[in-house]
Write a protein that holds these residues in place. Sequence first.
Motif, PDB file in Angstrom:
ATOM      1  N   TYR A   1       0.972  -1.180  -0.056  1.00 51.17           N
ATOM      2  CA  TYR A   1       0.080  -0.022  -0.007  1.00 51.17           C
ATOM      3  C   TYR A   1       0.793   1.183   0.109  1.00 51.17           C
ATOM      4  CZ  TYR A   1      -4.411  -2.467   0.687  1.00 51.17           C
ATOM      5  OH  TYR A   1      -5.412  -3.195   0.608  1.00 51.17           O
TER       6      TYR A   1
ATOM      7  N   ARG B   1      -5.070   9.594   0.592  1.00 53.82           N
ATOM      8  CA  ARG B   1      -5.369   8.301   1.312  1.00 53.82           C
ATOM      9  C   ARG B   1      -4.410   6.963   1.157  1.00 53.82           C
ATOM     10  NH1 ARG B   1     -11.862   8.408   1.258  1.00 53.82           N
ATOM     11  NH2 ARG B   1     -12.163  10.799   1.571  1.00 53.82           N
ATOM     12  N   LEU B   2      -4.342   6.552   2.019  1.00 47.76           N
ATOM     13  CA  LEU B   2      -3.785   5.022   1.830  1.00 47.76           C
ATOM     14  C   LEU B   2      -4.185   4.241   0.727  1.00 47.76           C
ATOM     15  CD1 LEU B   2      -1.226   3.659   3.268  1.00 47.76           C
ATOM     16  CD2 LEU B   2      -2.953   2.732   4.600  1.00 47.76           C
TER      17      LEU B   2
ATOM     18  N   TYR C   1       3.749   1.066   2.669  1.00 47.92           N
ATOM     19  CA  TYR C   1       3.453  -0.088   3.578  1.00 47.92           C
ATOM     20  C   TYR C   1       3.333  -1.428   3.107  1.00 47.92           C
ATOM     21  CZ  TYR C   1       2.148   3.606   6.722  1.00 47.92           C
ATOM     22  OH  TYR C   1       2.115   4.693   7.753  1.00 47.92           O
TER      23      TYR C   1
ATOM     24  N   LYS D   1      -8.260 -10.141   7.944  1.00 48.03           N
ATOM     25  CA  LYS D   1      -7.586  -8.710   8.013  1.00 48.03           C
ATOM     26  C   LYS D   1      -6.151  -8.701   7.380  1.00 48.03           C
ATOM     27  CE  LYS D   1      -5.985  -9.578  12.519  1.00 48.03           C
ATOM     28  NZ  LYS D   1      -6.588 -11.060  13.068  1.00 48.03           N
TER      29      LYS D   1
ATOM     30  N   PHE E   1      -0.085  -4.927   9.119  1.00 47.45           N
ATOM     31  CA  PHE E   1       0.717  -3.876   8.506  1.00 47.45           C
ATOM     32  C   PHE E   1       2.000  -3.890   8.896  1.00 47.45           C
ATOM     33  CE2 PHE E   1      -1.959  -1.648   4.947  1.00 47.45           C
ATOM     34  CZ  PHE E   1      -3.400  -2.270   5.455  1.00 47.45           C
ATOM     35  N   GLY E   2       3.257  -3.467   7.858  1.00 48.88           N
ATOM     36  CA  GLY E   2       4.321  -3.350   8.750  1.00 48.88           C
ATOM     37  C   GLY E   2       4.228  -1.877   9.059  1.00 48.88           C
ATOM     38  N   THR E   3       5.475  -1.276   9.618  1.00 51.47           N
ATOM     39  CA  THR E   3       5.499  -0.027  10.137  1.00 51.47           C
ATOM     40  C   THR E   3       5.773   1.039   8.993  1.00 51.47           C
ATOM     41  OG1 THR E   3       7.777  -0.221  10.796  1.00 51.47           O
ATOM     42  CG2 THR E   3       6.211  -0.659  12.463  1.00 51.47           C
ATOM     43  N   GLY E   4       5.995   0.772   7.894  1.00 51.04           N
ATOM     44  CA  GLY E   4       6.232   1.599   6.535  1.00 51.04           C
ATOM     45  C   GLY E   4       7.647   2.060   6.633  1.00 51.04           C
TER      46      GLY E   4
ATOM     47  N   TYR F   1     -13.535  -2.716   8.082  1.00 49.18           N
ATOM     48  CA  TYR F   1     -12.287  -2.480   9.200  1.00 49.18           C
ATOM     49  C   TYR F   1     -11.859  -1.507   9.668  1.00 49.18           C
ATOM     50  CZ  TYR F   1     -11.569  -6.253   5.534  1.00 49.18           C
ATOM     51  OH  TYR F   1     -11.781  -7.414   4.737  1.00 49.18           O
TER      52      TYR F   1
ATOM     53  N   TYR G   1      -8.653   0.622  11.849  1.00 49.53           N
ATOM     54  CA  TYR G   1      -7.364   0.432  12.331  1.00 49.53           C
ATOM     55  C   TYR G   1      -6.947   1.839  12.944  1.00 49.53           C
ATOM     56  CZ  TYR G   1      -6.271  -3.556   9.327  1.00 49.53           C
ATOM     57  OH  TYR G   1      -5.952  -4.762   8.514  1.00 49.53           O
TER      58      TYR G   1
ATOM     59  N   GLN H   1      -3.615   4.398  13.944  1.00 50.14           N
ATOM     60  CA  GLN H   1      -2.222   4.475  13.668  1.00 50.14           C
ATOM     61  C   GLN H   1      -1.818   5.675  14.731  1.00 50.14           C
ATOM     62  OE1 GLN H   1      -1.358   5.937   9.723  1.00 50.14           O
ATOM     63  NE2 GLN H   1       0.568   4.990   9.936  1.00 50.14           N
TER      64      GLN H   1
ATOM     65  N   GLY I   1       4.315   7.863  14.352  1.00 53.21           N
ATOM     66  CA  GLY I   1       5.320   6.931  13.966  1.00 53.21           C
ATOM     67  C   GLY I   1       5.354   5.445  14.015  1.00 53.21           C
ATOM     68  N   GLN I   2       4.130   5.075  13.987  1.00 51.05           N
ATOM     69  CA  GLN I   2       3.881   3.458  14.169  1.00 51.05           C
ATOM     70  C   GLN I   2       3.169   3.110  12.864  1.00 51.05           C
ATOM     71  OE1 GLN I   2       2.889   2.126  18.012  1.00 51.05           O
ATOM     72  NE2 GLN I   2       4.066   3.794  19.119  1.00 51.05           N
ATOM     73  N   GLY I   3       3.234   1.928  12.728  1.00 55.46           N
ATOM     74  CA  GLY I   3       2.417   1.176  11.681  1.00 55.46           C
ATOM     75  C   GLY I   3       0.982   1.025  12.055  1.00 55.46           C
ATOM     76  N   LEU I   4      -0.044   0.455  10.949  1.00 54.27           N
ATOM     77  CA  LEU I   4      -1.489   0.310  11.361  1.00 54.27           C
ATOM     78  C   LEU I   4      -1.583  -0.734  12.192  1.00 54.27           C
ATOM     79  CD1 LEU I   4      -0.986   1.856   8.646  1.00 54.27           C
ATOM     80  CD2 LEU I   4      -3.420   1.007   8.134  1.00 54.27           C
TER      81      LEU I   4
ATOM     82  N   PHE J   1      -4.509  -3.379  13.966  1.00 56.86           N
ATOM     83  CA  PHE J   1      -5.940  -3.788  13.526  1.00 56.86           C
ATOM     84  C   PHE J   1      -6.641  -3.607  14.713  1.00 56.86           C
ATOM     85  CE2 PHE J   1      -9.214  -6.108  12.042  1.00 56.86           C
ATOM     86  CZ  PHE J   1      -9.479  -7.296  13.072  1.00 56.86           C
TER      87      PHE J   1
ATOM     88  N   TYR K   1     -13.018  -6.018  12.812  1.00 60.65           N
ATOM     89  CA  TYR K   1     -13.496  -6.234  11.460  1.00 60.65           C
ATOM     90  C   TYR K   1     -14.890  -6.756  11.424  1.00 60.65           C
ATOM     91  CZ  TYR K   1     -14.340 -10.000   7.757  1.00 60.65           C
ATOM     92  OH  TYR K   1     -14.767 -10.813   6.805  1.00 60.65           O
TER      93      TYR K   1
ATOM     94  N   LEU L   1      -8.314   4.925  11.408  1.00 60.39           N
ATOM     95  CA  LEU L   1      -8.641   4.649   9.981  1.00 60.39           C
ATOM     96  C   LEU L   1      -9.584   3.487   9.642  1.00 60.39           C
ATOM     97  CD1 LEU L   1      -4.926   4.630   8.427  1.00 60.39           C
ATOM     98  CD2 LEU L   1      -6.548   6.443   8.093  1.00 60.39           C
TER      99      LEU L   1
ATOM    100  N   TYR M   1      -8.199  -3.190   0.249  1.00 61.46           N
ATOM    101  CA  TYR M   1      -9.012  -2.309   1.053  1.00 61.46           C
ATOM    102  C   TYR M   1      -9.187  -0.895   0.279  1.00 61.46           C
ATOM    103  CZ  TYR M   1      -8.084  -4.589   5.412  1.00 61.46           C
ATOM    104  OH  TYR M   1      -7.799  -5.628   6.356  1.00 61.46           O
TER     105      TYR M   1
ATOM    106  N   PHE N   1      -9.291   2.634   1.738  1.00 64.12           N
ATOM    107  CA  PHE N   1      -9.240   3.507   3.196  1.00 64.12           C
ATOM    108  C   PHE N   1     -10.078   4.991   3.047  1.00 64.12           C
ATOM    109  CE2 PHE N   1      -6.509   1.325   5.906  1.00 64.12           C
ATOM    110  CZ  PHE N   1      -5.856   0.411   5.063  1.00 64.12           C
ATOM    111  N   GLY N   2     -10.569   5.112   4.238  1.00 61.76           N
ATOM    112  CA  GLY N   2     -11.177   6.560   4.370  1.00 61.76           C
ATOM    113  C   GLY N   2      -9.849   7.457   4.827  1.00 61.76           C
ATOM    114  N   SER N   3     -10.058   8.846   4.916  1.00 65.82           N
ATOM    115  CA  SER N   3      -9.120   9.719   4.965  1.00 65.82           C
ATOM    116  C   SER N   3      -8.657   9.829   6.639  1.00 65.82           C
ATOM    117  CB  SER N   3      -9.147  11.195   4.733  1.00 65.82           C
ATOM    118  OG  SER N   3     -10.845  11.472   5.168  1.00 65.82           O
TER     119      SER N   3
END
Lengths: 110, 113
Positions: free
Chosen positions: A36, A43-44, A86, A97, A100-103, B33, B35, B37, B40-43, B45, B48, B91, B102, B104-106
């Motif tokens: 992603y 947006r992602l 990501y 589901k 995700f990684g941290t990017g 879904y 999520y 964030q 500085g971190q990932g998404l 979960f 769902y 998110l 997916y 995603f929304g903003s």
Amino acid sequence: AQRVTQPEKLLSVFKGAPVELKCNYSYSGSPELFWYVQYSRQRLQLLLRHISRESIKGFTADLNKGETSFHLKKPFAQEEDSAMYYCALSGGGTASKLTFGTGTRLQVTL
Amino acid sequence: GAGVSQSPSNKVTEKGKDVELRCDPISGHTALYWYRQRLGQGLEFLIYFQGNSAPDKSGLPSDRFSAERTGESVSTLTIQRTQQEDSAVYLCASSAGQRLDYTFGSGTRLTVV
């Protein structure tokens, strides 16, 4: 348990240079892998998924089950590739589901 | 609608107050879904939905977090007695059936002060 590791927080390359964004995963079954991307103020969004075996915007990614990797590659970086990337994993089948990684932030400079 | 819509886009709340975050998925998308964030971190979960049932709520961090969905439409994520560590971008994403590409929304940026 599912886990996705992106070891680089920031990758800076010059325009025209090759790009490789690393992604390693941990999963005991047959995973589905995704990349992603999030451009500035957008947006992602999905870039590509491994089962499609496609190239999007010049990017490709090959699933290497032996090395449990799904690195994202592009031979010649463009300024517009600058974004947050990501890597994500699903357990496949009826899995519900994405993990995700941290990017990794890709910065393409002139 | 044309995309996934989330509201509000920004929310500042005082510690201890309850907040509700809303997500309007793409029409016809059965899966939804949530999520989180943190900076500085990932998404991460949270939960769902398939239709209006939640087969996987394993990511909800505490019983202060709950979510519901009306049919195959709007979902609401509620955080009770907010804490500072709840500050994050929340998110929402939707997908058609069991496809995992997916949309995603903003996001909603929640700040607890």
